[in-house]
Design an enzyme around this catalytic site. Structure first.
Site, PDB file in Angstrom:
ATOM      1  N   SER A  19       8.935  -8.093   7.041  1.00 34.58           N
ATOM      2  CA  SER A  19      10.189  -7.344   7.006  1.00 34.58           C
ATOM      3  C   SER A  19      11.051  -7.882   5.871  1.00 34.58           C
ATOM      4  O   SER A  19      11.016  -9.095   5.591  1.00 34.58           O
ATOM      5  CB  SER A  19      10.944  -7.524   8.322  1.00 34.58           C
ATOM      6  OG  SER A  19      12.261  -7.016   8.206  1.00 34.58           O
ATOM      7  N   TYR A  28      14.392 -12.726  15.513  1.00 35.30           N
ATOM      8  CA  TYR A  28      13.387 -11.784  15.001  1.00 35.30           C
ATOM      9  C   TYR A  28      12.951 -12.195  13.595  1.00 35.30           C
ATOM     10  O   TYR A  28      11.757 -12.223  13.276  1.00 35.30           O
ATOM     11  CB  TYR A  28      13.986 -10.378  15.008  1.00 35.30           C
ATOM     12  CG  TYR A  28      13.170  -9.317  14.296  1.00 35.30           C
ATOM     13  CD1 TYR A  28      12.036  -8.763  14.893  1.00 35.30           C
ATOM     14  CD2 TYR A  28      13.538  -8.863  13.025  1.00 35.30           C
ATOM     15  CE1 TYR A  28      11.290  -7.790  14.239  1.00 35.30           C
ATOM     16  CE2 TYR A  28      12.798  -7.886  12.368  1.00 35.30           C
ATOM     17  CZ  TYR A  28      11.672  -7.353  12.979  1.00 35.30           C
ATOM     18  OH  TYR A  28      10.937  -6.394  12.321  1.00 35.30           O
TER      19      TYR A  28
END
Ligand code: NAP
Length: 272
Positions: free
Chosen positions: A166, A179
């Site tokens: 990401s 995360y």
């Protein structure tokens, strides 16, 4: 929908790749029941790969992806495994090997895309619990490692591993700290595994999406979509196809000279 063999070539940077570049290849895409994984599975199958469409709980959705692929003239099957429990990895590969053997009389896996992951609502550092941290880490960091480790027994020389990370691992967003930590482990998986398997001509690369429309409820909220769009240099949110095209390149023979790379597929979000 167009059949795989009747569709025109897909233009790419002024060149065009003949469809069928993955003919005779096999692929496993984790988390392919929806979102980006679904787009990747469809793209690899469209270009000729036999694709294992992995899911955790959404068996019906995974089966729909298989049917979409078949309607497009491709080949696919679904495999289920809840990857927060690492013991399920072996069971998933057992099912995968059985299906590959049935369809190809072999168990070679040419392409692994480690895409499955969990996210969650914004949680500031002071509110992160050990349980939340462990959940993210189990699915987003530990599972891709053990999936890759097991897959390597099936991946022939010249195979491909693509890990989906990401853009958040290269920018600061305090309310996504847990995360982001779990996703940054994916970047490390790529870096260290790439050198280890290079003697076999296997490449390992990371693709890092930015905000990408995975059909979750937030993408039906025009105000939220507009805000997310402003983060990209192109002023729109990504679509699964934007990521799938990059993954397809990295899964192809054309990417043979790229390994251990972090490919920013955020639509310029990290440019500031
Ligand atoms: P998504 O729509 O939320 O889908 C997640 C997929 O992962 C589903 O197929 C799901 O299976 C599977 N999965 C979830 N928990 C699992 C578990 N415990 N065990 C096994 N499989 C599990 O995801 P997405 O938004 O497309 O994201 C795909 C990848 O891109 C992820 O690695 C994510 O971190 C990354 N990414 C996404 C964005 C974005 O904006 N969408 C941005 C940056 C990075 P079920 O359907 O069966 O639950």
């Amino acid at each position: 929908m167009r059949g795989r063999h009747s569709a025109p070539d897909i233009p790419f940077l002024g060149r065009s790749f003949a469809l069928g570049r993955f003919d005779g290849k096999t692929a496993l895409v984790t988390g392919a029941s929806r979102g980006i994984g679904r787009g990747i599975a469809r793209r690899l199958a469209h270009d000729g790969a036999l694709v294992a469409v992995h899911y955790a709980t959404s068996q019906d959705a995974a089966q729909e992806v298989v049917e979409e692929i078949e309607k497009d003239g491709g080949q696919a099957f679904a495999v289920g495994a809840e990857l927060s429990d690492v013991s399920t990895v072996e069971a998933m590969f057992g099912a995968l090997e059985e299906e590959l053997e049935k369809r190809t009389s072999a168990t070679s896996l040419n392409i692994l895309v480690n895409n499955a992951a969990v996210g969650g609502p914004p949680t500031l550092p002071e509110d992160v619990t050990p349980e939340l941290f462990d959940r993210y880490y189990a699915v987003n960091a530990r599972a891709p490692f053990f999936v890759a480790q097991r897959a390597l027994a099936l991946i022939p020389d010249g195979g491909r591993i693509v890990n989906i990370s990401s853009g958040i691992t290269r920018s600061s967003q305090p309310d996504q700290i847990a995360y982001a930590i779990s996703k940054s482990a994916v970047d490390q998986l790529t870096l260290h595994l790439a050198l280890h398997v290079a003697p076999r001509g296997i490449t390992v690369n990371t693709v890092a999406p930015g905000r990408t429309n995975n059909q979750s409820p937030i993408f039906s909220n025009p105000k939220a979509v507009e805000q997310m769009a402003q983060m990209s240099a192109f002023k729109r949110v990504g679509q699964p196809e934007d990521i799938a095209d990059v993954v397809a390149f990295l899964a192809s023979a054309d990417s043979r000279w790229i390994t251990g790379a972090f490919i920013d597929a955020t639509g310029g979000t990290l440019l500031g």
